[in-house]
Write a protein that holds these residues in place. Structure first.
Motif, PDB file in Angstrom:
ATOM      1  N   SER A 172     -12.330  -2.330   9.076  1.00 27.67           N
ATOM      2  CA  SER A 172     -12.505  -1.802   7.726  1.00 27.67           C
ATOM      3  C   SER A 172     -13.373  -2.697   6.862  1.00 27.67           C
ATOM      4  N   GLU A 196     -15.333   4.853   0.772  1.00 28.13           N
ATOM      5  CA  GLU A 196     -14.468   3.671   0.932  1.00 28.13           C
ATOM      6  C   GLU A 196     -13.113   4.081   1.510  1.00 28.13           C
ATOM      7  N   LYS A 197     -12.648   5.253   1.078  1.00 27.70           N
ATOM      8  CA  LYS A 197     -11.366   5.722   1.610  1.00 27.70           C
ATOM      9  C   LYS A 197     -11.510   6.053   3.086  1.00 27.70           C
ATOM     10  N   GLU A 198     -12.591   6.774   3.385  1.00 30.79           N
ATOM     11  CA  GLU A 198     -12.777   7.253   4.746  1.00 30.79           C
ATOM     12  C   GLU A 198     -12.963   6.089   5.723  1.00 30.79           C
ATOM     13  N   LEU A 199     -13.714   5.078   5.328  1.00 30.61           N
ATOM     14  CA  LEU A 199     -13.982   3.974   6.235  1.00 30.61           C
ATOM     15  C   LEU A 199     -12.865   2.937   6.231  1.00 30.61           C
ATOM     16  N   GLY A 200     -11.869   3.126   5.374  1.00 29.42           N
ATOM     17  CA  GLY A 200     -10.730   2.212   5.376  1.00 29.42           C
ATOM     18  C   GLY A 200     -10.937   0.985   4.512  1.00 29.42           C
ATOM     19  N   THR A 201     -12.128   0.842   3.897  1.00 29.39           N
ATOM     20  CA  THR A 201     -12.361  -0.347   3.086  1.00 29.39           C
ATOM     21  C   THR A 201     -11.542  -0.304   1.798  1.00 29.39           C
ATOM     22  N   ARG A 247      -7.787  -0.543  11.896  1.00 32.90           N
ATOM     23  CA  ARG A 247      -9.149  -0.064  12.094  1.00 32.90           C
ATOM     24  C   ARG A 247     -10.108  -1.056  11.463  1.00 32.90           C
ATOM     25  N   LEU A 271       0.824  -1.215   0.000  1.00 27.37           N
ATOM     26  CA  LEU A 271       0.000   0.000   0.000  1.00 27.37           C
ATOM     27  C   LEU A 271       0.855   1.260   0.000  1.00 27.37           C
ATOM     28  N   TYR A 275     -17.592  -3.350   5.439  1.00 24.04           N
ATOM     29  CA  TYR A 275     -18.754  -2.529   5.120  1.00 24.04           C
ATOM     30  C   TYR A 275     -19.776  -2.640   6.243  1.00 24.04           C
ATOM     31  N   ARG A 279      -0.811  -9.079  -3.899  1.00 23.42           N
ATOM     32  CA  ARG A 279      -2.175  -8.763  -3.488  1.00 23.42           C
ATOM     33  C   ARG A 279      -3.127  -9.949  -3.623  1.00 23.42           C
ATOM     34  N   GLU A 284      -8.531   0.373   1.626  1.00 25.27           N
ATOM     35  CA  GLU A 284      -7.273  -0.287   1.945  1.00 25.27           C
ATOM     36  C   GLU A 284      -7.364  -1.796   1.646  1.00 25.27           C
ATOM     37  N   ILE A 285      -8.489  -2.375   2.046  1.00 25.53           N
ATOM     38  CA  ILE A 285      -8.652  -3.815   1.802  1.00 25.53           C
ATOM     39  C   ILE A 285      -8.877  -4.087   0.317  1.00 25.53           C
ATOM     40  N   LEU A 286      -9.629  -3.196  -0.332  1.00 17.75           N
ATOM     41  CA  LEU A 286      -9.876  -3.402  -1.770  1.00 17.75           C
ATOM     42  C   LEU A 286      -8.565  -3.356  -2.550  1.00 17.75           C
ATOM     43  N   LEU A 287      -7.672  -2.446  -2.121  1.00 11.97           N
ATOM     44  CA  LEU A 287      -6.393  -2.342  -2.821  1.00 11.97           C
ATOM     45  C   LEU A 287      -5.578  -3.610  -2.647  1.00 11.97           C
TER      46      LEU A 287
END
Lengths: 300, 368
Positions: free
Chosen positions: A85, B198-203, A83, A51, A87, A74, B205-208
């Motif tokens: 993360s 998605e950026k704000e909630l940190g998701t 945090r 990242l 949905y 990845r 990061e996982i998607l990347l």
């Protein structure tokens, strides 16, 4: 197929987040990064999960270069950020399904890997993730990170904000995952969790202080530690800190961990000193060093 | 493909579970179109006026009757003295006062000339102008009727004819504008918010850290909004046809294709916004200030571009909405086909391709 980090440095503007970090994680090892908040643990995780790009140094994950082969990495790592993360407006089942789909697999395919964890939250599978308790969120996040059967698992402070019982269960789960052949890199600010890792790296202010097994780190502690207690904790700490021969004084639960600068230290002498400071019920006992003591000594 | 469907399913869950975004998506278009259609209008109807008639003879009576018989004016007050003019304006009761001079009929017969003063409240300049024009035209009509009897050698009779919107309904002007605003808002703002969330909630990061590719994320984000925006466009067109009786002269199919093109360009702008903003709030502010205002002010929706200062006219060319409004007016009101709007279509297409290219290029594959 583990992780190899050599001379990694990373800075944000003026702040040096990581300075010349090097270590190896062997395949199938449970490796812990132990350090306080702001030590650079998250930055290191983000570099290893492709990242972030390090300013200097190289790193490989499962034999793949973090820069050149980032697309391949990845596909093969599981990452659980510090945090929560996932949905929040999706249910447990929908979250898990989603992550399974984007990794090109399905819940059924790798169910045996997550079974131990998932059965505990399965009764609530129609509940939205935002409405789960800390422990349940963490189990769901771990399930999502595992659903594609990763070779290497990155867990950034997975137990922060989780109750003690769930924390204990969580570490038992990690041990079981390790037996299934997954290399695990986990970070934690809790020193008591360090003892559960195969090897640990103590990290502070972007630098590694020591890397070894928890047992060896404790064994290498140079001083004799005493548990000191008295009727007034606050005054006790102040008095000990004022004592001319003190080496270190740290509160540790109901005791104060005390070490002396002299090699021929006599506890009776200290007792007399403390009594002169109007303290009573004084007890001074030898005790074993813990990882926390080692960390404090190294971080001095 | 399964990955893609999974992603889109997730997006639809997000949209349908968030009441606020659902309201913005479907409530706002209807509210806006009704508001603009009914409440905001340039036409004047039943404007209150006052009369100061110094002569009170047959001619003035006749003129006053004509004026009060028209649907544009209603006579609120008859005043007796010049001093009262100021007073009625100050009270704000009337928008205009007609002041007939003394011996109106007599002067007309004797000198072939009589004056009536039209005093309007110009705090609202547009309305004042319109009122004065309407009164003049009523007077002129009356004069023509009178003159029929008398033989005059030369007379020029202007015969204005308003084409494409003969009744000068302002809703005809607002519908293309509102449709543009809504499609812009829904497409650009909603996508930029949904990506920054998605950026704000940190998701993100996982998607990347997953095998999903950037373009899959972008298309996955955009696709549901294309679908929803098309529904919106259909709702707006249906509303304007059935409630405001607005005709769609040209081909509905062409209208649909052009709308989809505009929607895609707005979506690309939304993605572009999301790449430069870190939080949902920033994304929303940029969408509102950076897109909505230019669309309202510079697209020719409310203020005609030709009367803008030159620099603004040049800037207006860079706004996709300007071209879309021209296209919409062309198809809906003039009924033209592609051969008349191919230039605008091509500009819009170029802009769309440019925005998509830029946003794919700016889309970050890492966190910084």
């Amino acid at each position: 197929m583990g992780i190899s980090v050599s001379n990694i440095s990373k800075s944000y503007k003026d702040v040096k987040a990581l300075q010349n970090i090097s270590f190896e994680v062997k395949p199938n090892e449970l490796f812990g990064l132990i350090g306080p908040d702001g030590a650079g643990k998250t930055t290191l995780f983000r570099i290893l999960t492709t990242l972030l790009i390090a300013n200097e140094g190289e790193a490989t994950v499962a034999g793949l270069d973090v820069l050149k082969d980032f697309k391949e990495i990845r596909k093969h790592v599981g990452y659980m950020p510090g945090r929560f993360s996932l949905y929040q407006d999706l249910t447990i089942e929908e979250n898990l399904n989603f992550f399974a789909t984007i990794f090109g697999t399905s819940i059924e395919e790798n169910y045996d890997l997550i079974k131990d964890i998932y059965v505990q939250i399965e009764p609530f599978k129609d509940r939205r993730a935002g409405k789960l308790s800390g422990g349940m969120k963490q189990k769901l996040a771990l399930s999502c990170a595992l659903i594609h059967k990763p070779k290497v698992l990155f867990l950034d402070e997975p137990t922060t904000g989780v109750d003690p019982v769930s924390r204990k269960e969580f570490w038992e789960m990690l041990k079981r995952l390790q037996q299934k052949g997954i290399t695990i890199l986990v970070s934690t600010p809790y020193m008591d969790e360090a003892a559960l890792c195969d090897r640990i790296a103590l990290i502070q202010d972007g630098e590694i202080l020591q890397i070894d097994t928890p047992e060896n780190i404790v064994k290498q502690y140079p001083k004799t530690i005493y548990d000191v207690s008295a009727n007034n904790m606050y005054q006790l700490i102040n008095s000990l800190k004022a004592y001319q021969h003190k080496h270190s004084v740290y509160p540790f639960g109901e005791f104060v961990h005390y070490t002396d600068t002299r090699s021929d230290f006599n506890p009776k002498e200290l007792k007399t000193y403390l009594e002169a400071q109007n303290l009573s019920n004084i007890s001074i006992e030898r005790t074993q060093a813990t990882i926390e003591d080692s960390f404090m000594e190294l971080a001095k | 493909m399964k990955r893609f469907i999974g992603f889109i399913t997730k997006e639809f869950y997000h949209i349908f579970r968030d009441r606020r975004s659902l309201f913005i998506l479907f409530g706002m278009p209807i509210v806006q179109i009704l508001l603009f259609g009914f409440a905001i209008t340039n036409e004047i109807n039943n404007v209150d006026i006052a009369i100061l008639d110094h002569s009170k003879d047959a001619t003035t009576k006749e003129i006053i009757n004509k004026i009060s018989a028209s649907k544009y004016f209603s006579i609120k007050q008859l005043i007796e003295r010049e001093d009262d003019i100021e007073a009625v304006f100050k009270k704000g009761k009337v928008k205009a006062v007609l002041n007939f001079e003394k011996d109106f009929s007599k002067n007309l017969v004797k000198d072939h000339k009589a004056t009536v003063q039209i005093i309007t409240d110009a705090t609202d300049p547009n309305t004042a102008n319109t009122i004065s024009n309407y009164v003049s035209s009523i007077l002129q009509k009356y004069q023509q009727e009178q003159n029929k009897a008398i033989k005059i050698n030369y007379i020029i009779v202007p015969q204005p004819r308003m084409v494409y919107n003969p009744e000068l309904k302002s809703v005809y002007m607002f519908v293309p504008g509102v449709m543009t605003i809504i499609l812009m808002l829904v497409s650009a703002m909603m996508t930029s918010i949904s990506i920054t969330r998605e950026k704000e909630l940190g998701t993100m990061e996982i998607l990347l850290v997953s095998p999903i590719k950037p373009f899959q994320v972008i298309i996955g984000k955009v696709f549901p909004y294309i679908f929803l925006s098309i529904i919106n466009a259909i709702v707006i067109v249906l509303l304007s046809i059935f409630i405001f009786k607005m005709p769609v002269q040209g081909s509905l199919f062409l209208l649909g294709v052009e709308s989809v093109l505009f929607i895609i360009s707005a979506l690309a702008l939304g993605i572009l916004i999301s790449t430069i903003s870190a939080t949902q709030q920033t994304a929303m502010m940029i969408s509102l200030m950076g897109l909505m205002l230019p669309v309202i002010l510079l697209s020719g929706f409310i203020f005609p571009i030709s009367s803008m200062p030159l620099p603004l006219q040049i800037i207006s060319n860079a706004i996709p909405a300007k071209w879309f409004i021209i296209i919409l007016k062309g198809i809906m009101l003039k009924g033209v086909g592609l051969q008349f709007i191919w230039k605008e279509t091509l500009i819009l297409l170029g802009m769309t391709v440019f925005f998509i290219g830029l946003s794919v290029k700016k889309y970050k594959i890492r966190l910084e």
